[in-house]
Structures are given as structure tokens and as C-alpha cells.
Design an enzyme around this catalytic site. Sequence first.
Site, mmCIF file in Angstrom:
data_model
loop_
_atom_site.group_PDB
_atom_site.id
_atom_site.type_symbol
_atom_site.label_atom_id
_atom_site.label_comp_id
_atom_site.label_asym_id
_atom_site.label_seq_id
_atom_site.Cartn_x
_atom_site.Cartn_y
_atom_site.Cartn_z
ATOM 1 N N GLU A 80 16.907 -33.359 -48.396
ATOM 2 C CA GLU A 80 16.866 -34.866 -48.746
ATOM 3 C C GLU A 80 16.326 -34.970 -49.882
ATOM 4 O O GLU A 80 15.401 -36.083 -50.114
ATOM 5 C CB GLU A 80 16.613 -35.571 -47.597
ATOM 6 C CG GLU A 80 17.371 -35.596 -46.425
ATOM 7 C CD GLU A 80 16.979 -36.782 -45.365
ATOM 8 O OE1 GLU A 80 15.993 -37.102 -45.473
ATOM 9 O OE2 GLU A 80 18.028 -37.069 -44.672
ATOM 10 N N GLU A 95 22.929 -34.111 -40.097
ATOM 11 C CA GLU A 95 22.131 -34.767 -39.198
ATOM 12 C C GLU A 95 22.873 -35.855 -38.689
ATOM 13 O O GLU A 95 22.962 -36.892 -39.437
ATOM 14 C CB GLU A 95 20.897 -35.187 -39.803
ATOM 15 C CG GLU A 95 19.918 -34.089 -40.308
ATOM 16 C CD GLU A 95 18.403 -34.311 -40.769
ATOM 17 O OE1 GLU A 95 18.023 -35.304 -40.479
ATOM 18 O OE2 GLU A 95 17.926 -33.550 -41.548
#
Length: 733
Positions: free
Chosen positions: A192, A261
Site C-alpha cells: 500500500e 485483502e
Amino acid sequence: MDSKVTAPSSETLRTTNVLFCMLIFLSWVFAATASVSYDNKAVLINGRRRVLISGSIHYPRSTPEMWPEIIQRAKYGGLDVIQTYVFWNGHEPSRGQYNFQGRYDLVRFIKLVHQAGLYVTLRIGPYVCAEWNLGGFPVWLKYVPGIAFRTDNEPFKWEMQRFTYKIVDLMKAERLFEPQGGPIILSQIENEYEIVEYEIGHPGVAYTQWAAGMAVGTHTGVPWIMCKQGDAPDPIINTCNGFYCENFIPNRNYKPKMWTEVWGGWLMKFGGPTPYRLAEDVAFAVTKFIQNNGTYFNYYMYHGGTNFGRTSGGPFITTSYDYDAPIDEYGLPREPKYTHLKDLHNAIKQSEEALVSTNPIIASLGQKQEVHVFKSKSGVCAAFLTNYDQQYSVKVRFGNGQYDLPPWSISILPDCKTEAFNTAKVRKKTLSMVPWSWGFSWESYNEWVGTASDEGSFVVKGLKEQVSVTWDTTDYLWYMTDITIGGDEEFLETGRLPFLTVASAGHALQVFVNGQSVGNAYGSYETPKLTFSGRVALKPGVNKLALLSSTVGLPNIGLHFETWNAGVLGPVTLEGVNDGKWDLTKWEWSHKKGLEGEALSVFSFKGSSSVKWTGGSSLAIKRPLTWYKTTFDAPEGNEPLAVDMISMGKGEIWINGQSIGRHWAANKATGGCGKCSYIGYYHETKCQSGCGEASQRWYHVPRSWLYPKGNLMVVFEEWGGDPRGISLVKRTT
Ligand code: GAL
């Protein structure tokens, strides 16, 4: 001697030709059977497009003894892939000294997954976030001269590359990448990063390019991914993380739509609520993704497990990392989530051929209803009937059939006719857990309140940042100074006690004056900083002020979190002595890291005999800074165990010398818990149940850490508790 070259016989030639053809054939077969690639639709394994169902299981968050069963449950639950981060600080606790043993035996974990017939996605990071101490970075990395984390910084890039190669080389040596015959089909670099890149601009962009090039240059033979990285350089695939990802579009039209995720639950903080997410809504989110062309999804977490020892990050992340996952902290199926998702996976698998061979045709079935039909040229057909209405059930017609769709649900018809699954129709009901208690006989030993003359203490002018002193080898740092009241000018205001104010960068603080605790203060996940203020009894003469600062996990997320401070940095002030305000911040302060009990390892069998414990009527109750110990035999059976710490305050627990984690009976906030439940897009923001109770009451005691008889449990209590209320609980279905 004549060397005579004889022509090979036709027989030999034939054999050679056959062998050669076989070799060519075999190498062709090998290349075709052992390869991982991708196209715009899916990841291809051995040349075949796949819908891949994956779940995160982090190896250090359970014990090697638990791994085989957890992996089997994951397989039985319908997973194809296990996704894990690699935890750098566990593997290289000191620079150049590696640890791949016990819970950090990464190779063993991956081989077990392989033996179970599942694949692996290896998220090397090495930044992992993951609510793990310092986001997975070793603390020594902070102190490499000139370093800045996660940017275009030479010392950082050098260390990151070194560790990435270390892991890739280890995987190659063990032949664990898929083209080598192993289970690893994908690897991840960074985590991320997009948000950091956005905030820091040019050096961030340069770092992304470098990280991508470095990763690809390791030649693993399998594709690399970057999650939440809209500008992931080719050939790296950018992927989605989130509660819903159906609208995600990869950055190039030749990359597949992947969701690394699926947040099927959430993390827990000390002082925060217990998060949960309905199985129905997780299933709805996943099915929406699949009907919108997604072909890889991964539950974060499928088994969350435990932050043993001092591995949790945050700060303030709880010892439990249960995550409301389909397999609970203890390795048991969490119902109805586990079975509901298993049923979903089954229906997706039945539809796989249709899903990977074509794009859906979408048609309306009503005002808030539609159908996604995947119909291939070869005739396979799968349909997804969706009701977006959050309140009303509907009957819809599709083909020759009629179907009932509950509110906010999707039905999967793997043959375009028969409903195999509906996201809102839950088959299995919740199972109950039966607690089982055990009485303990406790002894106590008092930790010393720090004194300036203690061995290992040092004096400086001013206050030092905590982690720069401890290097995170302990949660604790003492700050001590003397306040002398006397002489002509100094006097205490009559009738009122002086007012002490201590500002700390975090995370918790306990204040002692002349050996007596006068109170504590602590920050929170959102604001780790804290201020203690209170009146303190000072006497004429020398007064000993001792501040015990404790960390509760180092930050794992945020811009340059490596620079975030902890500990008492001031100002420290005292009012009510003379007529003004004394600023103690720049005084001489004695610093001492750790506790005496830690230095003596009183939690170990050997160390525990080095101090004098008292029991019976001399047992210390509700006394701050107290060590407790007891011995017990392992309860019969093989159910998972937990220790109930409801009667205690804050500290740490050890079983047979190993830390099972920090305990803290910090009370749940009663409202404003944010991400605690999801029904559709509606996020419930109030605590749902058990509000005002401790966030974490039970602490996992791994069975494999116990001997049949004579186990040693040691608890360090900072604030004061009653150990007679501690009990052991069996987790049974
Ligand atoms: C994600 C991150 C994970 C984990 C998760 C929250 O953003 O990639 O590592 O921290 O959030 O549990």
C-alpha cells in the site's frame, strides 16, 4: 594410436533421436506445466486460467504445532492459496543474525502448505504494516546512519534489497517457486505504498520504480504484485485492498482484477471494541467482486491468530489478532462464517470454467435487481442474480426459473439454472464456547521503583527519547529526578499539594513520588501522546520523582513512522512550589531501561528462583509493580487454552519462560467504534455488545508450550490487580 571415429549405428541414432525428442517434449511439458503468468482475465497456472480463492495466515501468529491443522481447515474451507507476509524483524532481530526457527520457520510453513496441495502468495514487503511491531522493520534499521524508511534513500534501499534477496534466494534454494515445482505462485513487493507516494511526491515515485525494478530483477519466475499501487510499473500487477472491491480496475487492460485483502473483520485495539463483520456481508462483497470479473481474492485474515510476546504494533494493538476471521484465534472454525464462506467457495468453483472463459453480460431483472451471465462459446454458463435492495426480498424470473432473493444478496447459479448458494442464506448457526476453570496458588515479588543509583542507569541533562535508549528490548524506561524542597526561597504553598504535569510522547505512564504510585495516564491508537497531571505530596527535603514510561507496540503505519517518538519528552512542570512554576524538563534526569525482574528473567524457571517470592497472607494484592508466579499441570484433553485476566490491570504474561503477550484490561469505548459491523454499506458506529468491558479478557496459551506437569506462569502487573481472579479457560466447540 589411431583414433577411429566410427559412424553411429542406425539403432544408436534412433535411440538418440528418441531421447532428444523426449527431452524437447519434457522441457516443453515442464515449461507448460510449471509456469505462472497472467492475462487480462486471470492468473494462469500451468497455462490454465484460474479463479483463485486465498486466505491470509501469518506463520508467527500461531505455533508450528498448530500450522498443519489450520492449513487443513483452510483447505477444507475451500481455499486454493495461503497468503502470508514475511516478518523481517522476526527473521533478522540483529543485523546479519538470522532466525528461521520455531514460529519463524518460514520454509517449514510453506512446505506444509505445499504438502496440503495449496499454493502460496508470498508478501515479502519487507514493509508489511499488518499491525506488527514497526510494520515488520527491525528496530536496528531505525539507527542505520542517514536512513529514511520507504523512500528514495540509499541506506534504506540497500537494506531492503539485501533482505528481499535473502528471502528470494532462500525460497529458490528450497525450490519453492512454482516453476521449480514449489507452491509460490505470486510475490509482493512493498505494501500500500501509493498513499505515501502521493504525500511525498517525486522521491516516492522514484522509490516505486526502483522497488519494482529490484523485485523483478530477482527473477523468481512468478509474477509480482503491488497492493494499492495505482501506478505499479509493468509487469507488476496492482491489486485492491478493502471492504468492497467490485469497482476496482487494474492500471493496464492486460492485467487481471485481483483483491489481496478482503477485510472480513478488523483489527482490535486496547480500549477499542471487538470488531466483527457479518458472514452474509463478506459473502456479498466477494460475490459482487466475482460477478464483476474478479478472479483472485484473499481474506485478510483467514486465521488472524495471536501477537505473542511484544510483536504487536499500533501502538495499542491487542495481543489477540483474532480479526473475526473464519478460523478463530485458537484455530477453530468460527461459525457461521467458516461454513458460509466454504459454501460460497464451492459455488464459485462450480462456476470457474464459465468465469474464466468470458466476460459477463449484464441484464436488469427489476428496479434494483440484475443478472450477470457468464456464457462461453463452448456452452458453459454461470449466472449471478443480485438484489441490491437493502430492505425487501424479491422473486425474480430468469430463464425458465423463478428465484427468491433476500435483501442485499446474490444467488449463484453455476449452471445458469440451479441455485447453489445465496449470500444471505446462512445454513449453520453459531457454536458456543464452554469455559473451563482452574484455581491457582499465587506468590508475589515486588518490583523496585526505579532509583537513580540503580545499576545501568545514566544521567543526562534533559529527557531522552525512549526507543533510542531501549532499542525496544523492553517496554519500560524509568525517568528519575530529585526535587529538593528547602532553603530560604523554596516553600510549599500552604493547604495545597503541588501540581505535577508530565507530557509524554506515549504510550503509557505511571508516576511515583517517594516510592508511592500517584497515578497513571495513557494515550490511544489514534493519539499515542499523553499528559499526566495531578497533585503530589512533596515534603521538605529531597523528594524522589520516578516516571515509568511504557510502550505498547511500535507504530506500523503512517508517514515516516520510524521518526515517531515515545517516552517522556516534556514539558515536565511543577506548580505550587514557591510562587511560580518550575520547569523540570531540562533538569538532570537519570534514565534506566527495563525492570529488575526482566534483567533477572524472573519469568523463566532459572530466573524465578533468583528472587524471594511470598505467598499466603503475604501475597501482594492490588499493588502496583508486582510480579506473580504460579505452577500448574496441563489440563487434560487437547482443546485450545486461554488465561482469563479479567481481575488484572496492565502488564505481560509468560508461560514456561515464553511471553504470550501484553495483557491490559483497558475498557472498550462504548461508542464511536467505527469499523465494528457492516451490513451492506451501512457501517454501524456504536459498540454492539459487552460495551464498557475489557477489550481483551482472554489470552491464548498454546498447548504446545505446556508440559504435562509443573508449568510456570508468571505475570507482571504494572497498575495493581488481584491474581486470585485469574483462571484458565478451555476453548471448546
Ligand atoms: C491494510 C494493510 C494490512 C493491515 C490492514 C489492517 O491496509 O495492508 O497490512 O494493516 O490494513 O488490518
